[in-house]
Motif scaffolding. Structure first.
Motif, PDB file in Angstrom:
ATOM      1  N   ARG A  60      -9.997  11.503  13.597  1.00  0.00           N
ATOM      2  CA  ARG A  60      -9.726  10.106  13.283  1.00  0.00           C
ATOM      3  C   ARG A  60      -8.536  10.059  12.326  1.00  0.00           C
ATOM      4  NH1 ARG A  60     -11.888   7.230   8.530  1.00  0.00           N
ATOM      5  NH2 ARG A  60      -9.922   8.204   7.950  1.00  0.00           N
ATOM      6  N   TRP A  61      -7.348   9.957  12.929  1.00  0.00           N
ATOM      7  CA  TRP A  61      -6.126   9.858  12.140  1.00  0.00           C
ATOM      8  C   TRP A  61      -5.975   8.441  11.595  1.00  0.00           C
ATOM      9  CZ3 TRP A  61      -3.039  13.791  10.730  1.00  0.00           C
ATOM     10  CH2 TRP A  61      -3.047  14.970  11.490  1.00  0.00           C
ATOM     11  N   SER A  62      -5.564   8.320  10.361  1.00  0.00           N
ATOM     12  CA  SER A  62      -5.322   7.001   9.779  1.00  0.00           C
ATOM     13  C   SER A  62      -4.268   7.097   8.690  1.00  0.00           C
ATOM     14  CB  SER A  62      -6.614   6.401   9.214  1.00  0.00           C
ATOM     15  OG  SER A  62      -7.105   7.189   8.151  1.00  0.00           O
ATOM     16  N   ILE A  63      -3.669   5.941   8.394  1.00  0.00           N
ATOM     17  CA  ILE A  63      -2.686   5.826   7.321  1.00  0.00           C
ATOM     18  C   ILE A  63      -3.143   4.699   6.412  1.00  0.00           C
ATOM     19  CG2 ILE A  63      -0.299   5.180   6.771  1.00  0.00           C
ATOM     20  CD1 ILE A  63       0.538   6.464   9.405  1.00  0.00           C
ATOM     21  N   ASP A  64      -3.223   4.957   5.112  1.00  0.00           N
ATOM     22  CA  ASP A  64      -3.529   3.856   4.206  1.00  0.00           C
ATOM     23  C   ASP A  64      -2.376   3.646   3.235  1.00  0.00           C
ATOM     24  OD1 ASP A  64      -4.787   5.238   1.476  1.00  0.00           O
ATOM     25  OD2 ASP A  64      -5.356   6.330   3.286  1.00  0.00           O
ATOM     26  N   LEU A  65      -1.976   2.392   3.152  1.00  0.00           N
ATOM     27  CA  LEU A  65      -0.832   1.965   2.356  1.00  0.00           C
ATOM     28  C   LEU A  65      -1.279   0.904   1.373  1.00  0.00           C
ATOM     29  CD1 LEU A  65       1.538   1.407   5.410  1.00  0.00           C
ATOM     30  CD2 LEU A  65       1.260   3.516   4.096  1.00  0.00           C
ATOM     31  N   ARG A  66      -0.485   0.693   0.348  1.00  0.00           N
ATOM     32  CA  ARG A  66      -0.780  -0.359  -0.618  1.00  0.00           C
ATOM     33  C   ARG A  66       0.508  -1.089  -0.979  1.00  0.00           C
ATOM     34  NH1 ARG A  66      -3.965   3.739  -0.934  1.00  0.00           N
ATOM     35  NH2 ARG A  66      -6.188   3.534  -1.397  1.00  0.00           N
ATOM     36  N   TYR A  67       0.360  -2.353  -1.277  1.00  0.00           N
ATOM     37  CA  TYR A  67       1.493  -3.188  -1.665  1.00  0.00           C
ATOM     38  C   TYR A  67       1.117  -4.003  -2.900  1.00  0.00           C
ATOM     39  CZ  TYR A  67       3.260  -1.965   2.947  1.00  0.00           C
ATOM     40  OH  TYR A  67       3.693  -1.255   4.044  1.00  0.00           O
ATOM     41  N   HIS A  68       2.106  -4.348  -3.683  1.00  0.00           N
ATOM     42  CA  HIS A  68       1.884  -5.187  -4.862  1.00  0.00           C
ATOM     43  C   HIS A  68       3.097  -6.081  -5.085  1.00  0.00           C
ATOM     44  CE1 HIS A  68       4.016  -1.625  -6.512  1.00  0.00           C
ATOM     45  NE2 HIS A  68       4.550  -2.495  -7.366  1.00  0.00           N
ATOM     46  N   LYS A  69       2.944  -7.071  -5.950  1.00  0.00           N
ATOM     47  CA  LYS A  69       4.055  -7.957  -6.257  1.00  0.00           C
ATOM     48  C   LYS A  69       5.111  -7.199  -7.051  1.00  0.00           C
ATOM     49  CE  LYS A  69       1.334 -12.221  -6.288  1.00  0.00           C
ATOM     50  NZ  LYS A  69       0.905 -13.410  -7.071  1.00  0.00           N
TER      51      LYS A  69
ATOM     52  N   ASP B  75      -3.704   0.346 -16.897  1.00  0.00           N
ATOM     53  CA  ASP B  75      -2.717  -0.683 -17.260  1.00  0.00           C
ATOM     54  C   ASP B  75      -2.280  -1.527 -16.066  1.00  0.00           C
ATOM     55  OD1 ASP B  75      -1.169   1.173 -15.921  1.00  0.00           O
ATOM     56  OD2 ASP B  75       0.127   1.640 -17.626  1.00  0.00           O
ATOM     57  N   SER B  76      -2.817  -1.224 -14.873  1.00  0.00           N
ATOM     58  CA  SER B  76      -2.506  -2.042 -13.695  1.00  0.00           C
ATOM     59  C   SER B  76      -3.655  -2.997 -13.361  1.00  0.00           C
ATOM     60  CB  SER B  76      -2.222  -1.150 -12.484  1.00  0.00           C
ATOM     61  OG  SER B  76      -3.395  -0.438 -12.099  1.00  0.00           O
ATOM     62  N   GLU B  77      -4.573  -3.153 -14.298  1.00  0.00           N
ATOM     63  CA  GLU B  77      -5.755  -3.984 -14.039  1.00  0.00           C
ATOM     64  C   GLU B  77      -5.364  -5.404 -13.614  1.00  0.00           C
ATOM     65  OE1 GLU B  77      -9.765  -4.314 -13.477  1.00  0.00           O
ATOM     66  OE2 GLU B  77      -8.699  -2.519 -14.116  1.00  0.00           O
ATOM     67  N   ALA B  78      -4.304  -5.934 -14.189  1.00  0.00           N
ATOM     68  CA  ALA B  78      -3.896  -7.310 -13.870  1.00  0.00           C
ATOM     69  C   ALA B  78      -3.077  -7.398 -12.583  1.00  0.00           C
ATOM     70  CB  ALA B  78      -3.097  -7.899 -15.027  1.00  0.00           C
ATOM     71  N   SER B  79      -2.699  -6.256 -12.020  1.00  0.00           N
ATOM     72  CA  SER B  79      -1.868  -6.254 -10.812  1.00  0.00           C
ATOM     73  C   SER B  79      -2.721  -6.469  -9.565  1.00  0.00           C
ATOM     74  CB  SER B  79      -1.121  -4.926 -10.682  1.00  0.00           C
ATOM     75  OG  SER B  79      -0.295  -4.685 -11.791  1.00  0.00           O
ATOM     76  N   GLU B  80      -2.209  -7.290  -8.670  1.00  0.00           N
ATOM     77  CA  GLU B  80      -2.885  -7.484  -7.389  1.00  0.00           C
ATOM     78  C   GLU B  80      -2.338  -6.450  -6.418  1.00  0.00           C
ATOM     79  OE1 GLU B  80      -4.122 -11.113  -4.339  1.00  0.00           O
ATOM     80  OE2 GLU B  80      -2.680 -11.452  -5.950  1.00  0.00           O
ATOM     81  N   ILE B  81      -3.079  -5.368  -6.256  1.00  0.00           N
ATOM     82  CA  ILE B  81      -2.684  -4.278  -5.376  1.00  0.00           C
ATOM     83  C   ILE B  81      -3.617  -4.324  -4.161  1.00  0.00           C
ATOM     84  CG2 ILE B  81      -2.397  -1.787  -5.143  1.00  0.00           C
ATOM     85  CD1 ILE B  81      -2.158  -1.704  -8.254  1.00  0.00           C
ATOM     86  N   ILE B  82      -3.037  -4.472  -2.984  1.00  0.00           N
ATOM     87  CA  ILE B  82      -3.845  -4.661  -1.771  1.00  0.00           C
ATOM     88  C   ILE B  82      -3.692  -3.449  -0.862  1.00  0.00           C
ATOM     89  CG2 ILE B  82      -4.283  -6.132   0.220  1.00  0.00           C
ATOM     90  CD1 ILE B  82      -3.184  -8.470  -1.288  1.00  0.00           C
TER      91      ILE B  82
END
Length: 295
Positions: free
Chosen positions: A237-246, A152-159
């Motif tokens: 190899r430490w890393s952090i991945d985050l996501r943002y949306h409108k 149901d998030s198909e229309a969301s721009e999640i980066i």
């Protein structure tokens, strides 16, 4: 910090962008110290329970966790952003330079997406330190990040905003991405072998090595296929991945907390208190028994 028009066009054309020097090493140091403190707590508890024979207190951040994990994999259980919810991680989620870049792509009404992870890619088998990381720490298969969101998030721009805490190189196990392929939209995935694009659906596109210095970012469209390669170095190899949306869009994890990090229309809605953030997570279902992948 702003993206140039050229960078925005490149992201919109290729589906990914590498932006260097988003956070300085000095800005990241409190985050690293917080992670190291969490490792200390876990190691001390396991040592007291007789599950660790050596604490490796003198080893550096880039090596210690692997040495502990080889003795007792239990140290990694629940070791993620939502697993310890630290103040410094919260500050990074809201970092001004980072949010400035998000605004260039999403506008001024921005929420932090609940899909966020701390990752430790251990040295591979046969690496210089002789460690023997399980295969699941290594070659993460080709996938799209939209595959771990609800339909149901198909229309969301999640980066996706992926930031390494050490230099992510071909040796330490950076990502590979497939440029331009995001234009095809969602590709069918399978659960077998880890969430991955069904092999027959994988486009025949030459991948690009996404090497990324410490404190820099790999920004990706949710439909950009990418994978992780083996860490052939002697450090984690430490890393952090985050996501943002409108803000207002479906997050893809409605049962976990999103929160506004910038708003030009309602500045009072922006969450600035890490205690409130922790409460949101602790009151949430946290995904227990909930399907979080599409397959």
């Amino acid at each position: 910090m702003r993206l140039s028009l050229e960078q925005i066009i490149r992201y919109q054309t290729e589906g990914y962008l590498i932006v260097e020097n988003v956070c300085s090493h000095a800005e990241l140091q409190p985050v690293i110290e917080e992670i190291a403190s969490e490792i200390d707590k876990r190691a001390d508890r396991l040592f007291a329970e007789g599950k660790l024979a050596e604490l490796y207190k003198d080893e550096p951040f880039e090596r210690r966790y692997s040495l502990l994990h080889r003795q007792c994999p239990e140290i990694g259980r629940g070791f993620d952003i939502a697993g310890y919810l630290g103040d410094e991680i919260f500050k990074l989620l809201c970092n001004k330079n980072l949010i400035d870049l998000v605004e260039c792509l999403l506008g001024s009404e921005i929420s932090c997406n609940p899909i966020q992870h701390l990752r430790a890619k251990h040295p591979a088998r046969g690496s210089a330190d002789g460690s023997s990381a399980p295969d699941y720490f290594q070659n993460v298969p080709w996938h799209q990040d939209c595959a771990v969101t609800s339909e149901d998030s198909e229309a969301s721009e999640i980066i996706t905003f992926w930031m390494p805490l050490v230099d992510a190189t071909a040796e330490t196990g950076c990502m590979e991405v497939m440029p331009h392929v995001f234009k095809l939209g969602y590709l069918n995935h399978q659960a077998e072998g880890g969430t991955m694009i069904v092999p027959e659906k994988l486009p025949q596109v030459e991948p690009v090595l996404a090497e990324c210095p410490k404190g820099s970012l790999v920004i990706m469209n949710k439909y950009t296929p990418h994978r992780g390669i083996s860490n052939r170095s002697d450090i984690i190899r430490w890393s952090i991945d985050l996501r943002y949306h409108k803000t207002g869009a479906n997050s893809g994890r409605s049962f976990q907390p999103s929160f506004p990090v910038r708003s030009s229309s309602d500045t009072g809605s922006v969450l600035r208190d890490p205690d409130v953030w922790r409460t949101l997570w602790r009151e949430a279902a946290n995904g227990a028994g909930r399907k979080i992948h599409r397959v």
